[in-house]
Design a protein around this motif. Structure first.
Motif, PDB file in Angstrom:
ATOM      1  N   ASP A 156       0.826  -1.203   0.000  1.00 33.14           N
ATOM      2  CA  ASP A 156       0.000   0.000   0.000  1.00 33.14           C
ATOM      3  C   ASP A 156       0.865   1.258   0.000  1.00 33.14           C
ATOM      4  OD1 ASP A 156      -2.251  -1.547   0.021  1.00 33.14           O
ATOM      5  OD2 ASP A 156      -2.501  -1.478   2.197  1.00 33.14           O
ATOM      6  N   GLN A 157       1.957   1.234   0.736  1.00 28.07           N
ATOM      7  CA  GLN A 157       2.820   2.408   0.808  1.00 28.07           C
ATOM      8  C   GLN A 157       3.470   2.706  -0.536  1.00 28.07           C
ATOM      9  OE1 GLN A 157       3.056   4.456   3.496  1.00 28.07           O
ATOM     10  NE2 GLN A 157       4.129   5.790   2.050  1.00 28.07           N
ATOM     11  N   ALA A 158       3.830   1.665  -1.270  1.00 25.51           N
ATOM     12  CA  ALA A 158       4.440   1.867  -2.590  1.00 25.51           C
ATOM     13  C   ALA A 158       3.452   2.520  -3.545  1.00 25.51           C
ATOM     14  CB  ALA A 158       4.929   0.537  -3.152  1.00 25.51           C
ATOM     15  N   ARG A 159       2.190   2.119  -3.472  1.00 27.28           N
ATOM     16  CA  ARG A 159       1.177   2.732  -4.336  1.00 27.28           C
ATOM     17  C   ARG A 159       0.951   4.196  -3.959  1.00 27.28           C
ATOM     18  NH1 ARG A 159      -1.536  -2.176  -3.441  1.00 27.28           N
ATOM     19  NH2 ARG A 159      -3.059  -1.163  -2.083  1.00 27.28           N
ATOM     20  N   ILE A 160       0.941   4.463  -2.666  1.00 28.60           N
ATOM     21  CA  ILE A 160       0.753   5.845  -2.210  1.00 28.60           C
ATOM     22  C   ILE A 160       1.913   6.727  -2.670  1.00 28.60           C
ATOM     23  CG2 ILE A 160       0.636   7.320  -0.165  1.00 28.60           C
ATOM     24  CD1 ILE A 160      -0.808   5.030   1.264  1.00 28.60           C
ATOM     25  N   ASP A 161       3.130   6.216  -2.526  1.00 31.22           N
ATOM     26  CA  ASP A 161       4.308   6.982  -2.940  1.00 31.22           C
ATOM     27  C   ASP A 161       4.277   7.278  -4.436  1.00 31.22           C
ATOM     28  OD1 ASP A 161       5.140   6.883  -0.342  1.00 31.22           O
ATOM     29  OD2 ASP A 161       6.634   5.294  -0.657  1.00 31.22           O
ATOM     30  N   TYR A 162       3.881   6.292  -5.216  1.00 31.37           N
ATOM     31  CA  TYR A 162       3.839   6.498  -6.667  1.00 31.37           C
ATOM     32  C   TYR A 162       2.778   7.532  -7.040  1.00 31.37           C
ATOM     33  CZ  TYR A 162       3.268   5.628 -11.628  1.00 31.37           C
ATOM     34  OH  TYR A 162       3.169   5.785 -12.987  1.00 31.37           O
ATOM     35  N   CYS A 163       1.636   7.486  -6.374  1.00 29.56           N
ATOM     36  CA  CYS A 163       0.577   8.460  -6.661  1.00 29.56           C
ATOM     37  C   CYS A 163       1.030   9.877  -6.333  1.00 29.56           C
ATOM     38  CB  CYS A 163      -0.683   8.108  -5.869  1.00 29.56           C
ATOM     39  SG  CYS A 163      -1.557   6.648  -6.469  1.00 29.56           S
ATOM     40  N   ILE A 164       1.756  10.038  -5.227  1.00 26.84           N
ATOM     41  CA  ILE A 164       2.267  11.364  -4.857  1.00 26.84           C
ATOM     42  C   ILE A 164       3.257  11.860  -5.907  1.00 26.84           C
ATOM     43  CG2 ILE A 164       3.635  12.632  -3.158  1.00 26.84           C
ATOM     44  CD1 ILE A 164       2.491  10.813  -1.001  1.00 26.84           C
ATOM     45  N   CYS A 165       4.149  10.976  -6.331  1.00 28.78           N
ATOM     46  CA  CYS A 165       5.150  11.348  -7.334  1.00 28.78           C
ATOM     47  C   CYS A 165       4.490  11.712  -8.662  1.00 28.78           C
ATOM     48  CB  CYS A 165       6.134  10.195  -7.517  1.00 28.78           C
ATOM     49  SG  CYS A 165       7.452  10.517  -8.715  1.00 28.78           S
ATOM     50  N   LEU A 166       3.522  10.913  -9.093  1.00 26.74           N
ATOM     51  CA  LEU A 166       2.840  11.169 -10.361  1.00 26.74           C
ATOM     52  C   LEU A 166       2.022  12.456 -10.294  1.00 26.74           C
ATOM     53  CD1 LEU A 166       2.096  10.243 -13.199  1.00 26.74           C
ATOM     54  CD2 LEU A 166       0.258   8.869 -12.197  1.00 26.74           C
ATOM     55  N   THR A 167       1.365  12.694  -9.171  1.00 29.44           N
ATOM     56  CA  THR A 167       0.572  13.918  -9.020  1.00 29.44           C
ATOM     57  C   THR A 167       1.458  15.159  -9.089  1.00 29.44           C
ATOM     58  OG1 THR A 167      -1.050  12.747  -7.652  1.00 29.44           O
ATOM     59  CG2 THR A 167      -1.025  15.154  -7.514  1.00 29.44           C
ATOM     60  N   ALA A 168       2.609  15.091  -8.432  1.00 27.25           N
ATOM     61  CA  ALA A 168       3.542  16.224  -8.472  1.00 27.25           C
ATOM     62  C   ALA A 168       4.039  16.465  -9.894  1.00 27.25           C
ATOM     63  CB  ALA A 168       4.717  15.961  -7.533  1.00 27.25           C
ATOM     64  N   GLN A 203      11.658  20.190  -8.403  1.00 23.97           N
ATOM     65  CA  GLN A 203      12.516  20.396  -7.234  1.00 23.97           C
ATOM     66  C   GLN A 203      11.922  21.454  -6.308  1.00 23.97           C
ATOM     67  OE1 GLN A 203      15.746  18.790  -6.435  1.00 23.97           O
ATOM     68  NE2 GLN A 203      14.909  19.663  -4.546  1.00 23.97           N
ATOM     69  N   PHE A 204      11.313  22.486  -6.889  1.00 26.04           N
ATOM     70  CA  PHE A 204      10.669  23.536  -6.089  1.00 26.04           C
ATOM     71  C   PHE A 204       9.526  22.950  -5.249  1.00 26.04           C
ATOM     72  CE2 PHE A 204       7.356  26.739  -5.557  1.00 26.04           C
ATOM     73  CZ  PHE A 204       8.058  27.770  -4.957  1.00 26.04           C
ATOM     74  N   LEU A 205       8.713  22.091  -5.871  1.00 23.31           N
ATOM     75  CA  LEU A 205       7.625  21.449  -5.120  1.00 23.31           C
ATOM     76  C   LEU A 205       8.180  20.583  -3.996  1.00 23.31           C
ATOM     77  CD1 LEU A 205       5.138  20.331  -7.940  1.00 23.31           C
ATOM     78  CD2 LEU A 205       4.903  22.247  -6.355  1.00 23.31           C
ATOM     79  N   ALA A 206       9.262  19.870  -4.277  1.00 25.14           N
ATOM     80  CA  ALA A 206       9.862  19.004  -3.259  1.00 25.14           C
ATOM     81  C   ALA A 206      10.402  19.816  -2.088  1.00 25.14           C
ATOM     82  CB  ALA A 206      10.978  18.170  -3.888  1.00 25.14           C
ATOM     83  N   ALA A 214       9.956  13.282  -0.318  1.00 23.96           N
ATOM     84  CA  ALA A 214      10.325  11.918   0.075  1.00 23.96           C
ATOM     85  C   ALA A 214      10.212  10.907  -1.063  1.00 23.96           C
ATOM     86  CB  ALA A 214       9.454  11.471   1.252  1.00 23.96           C
ATOM     87  N   VAL A 215       9.553  11.302  -2.173  1.00 28.15           N
ATOM     88  CA  VAL A 215       9.298  10.300  -3.221  1.00 28.15           C
ATOM     89  C   VAL A 215       9.731  10.747  -4.612  1.00 28.15           C
ATOM     90  CG1 VAL A 215       7.376   9.256  -1.961  1.00 28.15           C
ATOM     91  CG2 VAL A 215       6.929  11.160  -3.522  1.00 28.15           C
ATOM     92  N   VAL A 216      10.342  11.928  -4.757  1.00 30.63           N
ATOM     93  CA  VAL A 216      10.731  12.399  -6.087  1.00 30.63           C
ATOM     94  C   VAL A 216      12.241  12.595  -6.173  1.00 30.63           C
ATOM     95  CG1 VAL A 216       8.511  13.547  -6.423  1.00 30.63           C
ATOM     96  CG2 VAL A 216      10.443  14.842  -5.502  1.00 30.63           C
ATOM     97  N   LEU A 217      12.694  12.727  -7.422  1.00 35.72           N
ATOM     98  CA  LEU A 217      14.092  13.015  -7.733  1.00 35.72           C
ATOM     99  C   LEU A 217      15.043  12.034  -7.053  1.00 35.72           C
ATOM    100  CD1 LEU A 217      13.844  16.914  -7.669  1.00 35.72           C
ATOM    101  CD2 LEU A 217      13.784  15.369  -9.646  1.00 35.72           C
ATOM    102  N   GLU A 218      15.964  12.510  -6.226  1.00 36.35           N
ATOM    103  CA  GLU A 218      16.968  11.599  -5.657  1.00 36.35           C
ATOM    104  C   GLU A 218      16.382  10.597  -4.673  1.00 36.35           C
ATOM    105  OE1 GLU A 218      17.060  15.372  -3.119  1.00 36.35           O
ATOM    106  OE2 GLU A 218      16.966  14.850  -5.255  1.00 36.35           O
ATOM    107  N   HIS A 219      15.173  10.850  -4.172  1.00 35.73           N
ATOM    108  CA  HIS A 219      14.547   9.921  -3.228  1.00 35.73           C
ATOM    109  C   HIS A 219      13.626   8.910  -3.920  1.00 35.73           C
ATOM    110  CE1 HIS A 219      16.066  12.185   0.185  1.00 35.73           C
ATOM    111  NE2 HIS A 219      15.610  13.308  -0.360  1.00 35.73           N
ATOM    112  N   ALA A 220      13.453   9.044  -5.213  1.00 41.27           N
ATOM    113  CA  ALA A 220      12.596   8.118  -5.954  1.00 41.27           C
ATOM    114  C   ALA A 220      13.402   6.912  -6.419  1.00 41.27           C
ATOM    115  CB  ALA A 220      11.972   8.826  -7.157  1.00 41.27           C
ATOM    116  N   LEU A 221      12.695   5.843  -6.729  1.00 38.44           N
ATOM    117  CA  LEU A 221      13.356   4.674  -7.292  1.00 38.44           C
ATOM    118  C   LEU A 221      13.954   5.020  -8.648  1.00 38.44           C
ATOM    119  CD1 LEU A 221      10.748   1.885  -6.426  1.00 38.44           C
ATOM    120  CD2 LEU A 221      12.870   2.428  -5.222  1.00 38.44           C
ATOM    121  N   GLY A 222      14.963   4.280  -9.040  1.00 39.66           N
ATOM    122  CA  GLY A 222      15.691   4.600 -10.265  1.00 39.66           C
ATOM    123  C   GLY A 222      14.825   4.661 -11.506  1.00 39.66           C
TER     124      GLY A 222
END
Length: 261
Positions: A156-168, A203-206, A214-222
Motif C-alpha cells: 500500500d505504501q508503494a502505491r501511495i508513494d507512486y501516486c504522490i510522485c505522479l501527481t507532483a 525540485q521547487f515542489l519538493a 520523500a518520493v521524487v528526484l533523488e529519493h525516488a526509485l531509479g
C-alpha cells in the motif's frame, strides 16, 4: 534297422513333454489375461477422462504404464474452453474485470473452470511434475496483466508513494503547459545549475512539501523518477488527450469552424 522301425519313447518322456507343453500354455494364458486386464483398464480410463480441470486426478495417480496414453488422449481432445459461458465480473480496485473469451483463441492450452472462475494450463497438468489440482495457472498471464492487477502485488505504501510522485509531476506539466513554457534544459545532469523548467519546478515542489520530497528526484526509485525526456513527452501527450476529450464533451456534438490566418 532304425531305418525300418520307429523308435519307441518311454511313457515317462512323453508325460514330461506333455507337462512342459502344458506349463508353456499356462504361462501364455496368464500373460494374455494380464495384458487383457491392462488394456481393459486403459480403455476404461480413456473412456472416462474428466473434461473439467478440477475433477481430474493427478497425473501421478495414473498407472505409470498408461500415463503416456492418457497424455496423448488429452492432447487429442480439445481443452476445456466454455466459450459460450458468461464469465462473472470481479471488482478489482473499483474496476469490473472478467475472463476474456478471446484468450481461448490466443492460447490453445488455456482451460477454464466455471464453478471456481479459475483458469488452468493443460500442459502444466500433463507434464509438470509438481502440478497440483486446484492451483490454477496464476503465473500464466504475468506479462499481460492489467496495470491495476500488477499494482495489487505492491505494498500500500508503494502505491501511495507512486501516486504522490505522479501527481507532483502532473502539477508541473499542467503549470508549464498553461504558461506556455519550455520543459527541457540544455543540461539536465545532476551537476547542472539549471536543469530546465520541468525538473527545476519539480525540485521547487519538493523543497516546499515533505511528502513530495520523500518520493521524487533523488529519493525516488531509479525507474520512477518521471523526469526522463520520453516520460515528459508522455505526460504532455496525456494532458493533450484529456483536453481534447473535454472540449469534445463540452461541445456536445455542436458544429464548429476553424479560422486559419
Amino acid at each position: 534297422m532304425e531305418r525300418h522301425f520307429k523308435r519307441k519313447f518311454s511313457s515317462t518322456t512323453s508325460s514330461s513333454d506333455n507337462v512342459g507343453s502344458s506349463s508353456v500354455r499356462d504361462v501364455g494364458i496368464s500373460r494374455d489375461v494380464v495384458g487383457s486386464s491392462k488394456e481393459s483398464e486403459l480403455q476404461d480410463v480413456l473412456a472416462n477422462l474428466p473434461a473439467d480441470p478440477r475433477l481430474r486426478p493427478q497425473m501421478l495417480d495414473h498407472d505409470p504404464n498408461i500415463r503416456d496414453e492418457v497424455r496423448r488422449a488429452y492432447l487429442q481432445k480439445s481443452p476445456c474452453q466454455p466459450k459460450d459461458h458468461t464469465f462473472p465480473q470481479t471488482d478489482l480496485l473499483g474496476y469490473d474485470r472478467h475472463f476474456n473469451v478471446k484468450w481461448f483463441d490466443e492460447f490453445d492450452w488455456l482451460e477454464y473452470n466455471i464453478s471456481k472462475d479459475v483458469a488452468f494450463c493443460l500442459y502444466c497438468y500433463l507434464f509438470k511434475s509438481n502440478f497440483k489440482i486446484g492451483q490454477g495457472c496464476s503465473d500464466v498471464f504475468t506479462e499481460k496483466q492489467h496495470i491495476q492487477t500488477v499494482l495489487i502485488k505492491q505494498s500500500d505504501q508503494a502505491r501511495i508513494d507512486y501516486c504522490i510522485c505522479l501527481t507532483a509531476a502532473l502539477d508541473c506539466v499542467r503549470f508549464l503547459l498553461k504558461q506556455g513554457l519550455l520543459f527541457r534544459g540544455n543540461d539536465e545532469s545532476d551537476t547542472s545549475n539549471n536543469k530546465g523548467n520541468y525538473v527545476e519546478l519539480l525540485q521547487f515542489l519538493a523543497d516546499h512539501d515533505e511528502k513530495v520530497k520523500a518520493v521524487v528526484l533523488e529519493h525516488a526509485l531509479g525507474n520512477l523518477k518521471l523526469i526522463a525526456p520520453t516520460i515528459q513527452k508522455d505526460l504532455v501527450n496525456s494532458c493533450a488527450t484529456e483536453t481534447i476529450k473535454k472540449i469534445i464533451k463540452d461541445m456536445n456534438g455542436a458544429f464548429f469552424s476553424l479560422l486559419v490566418d
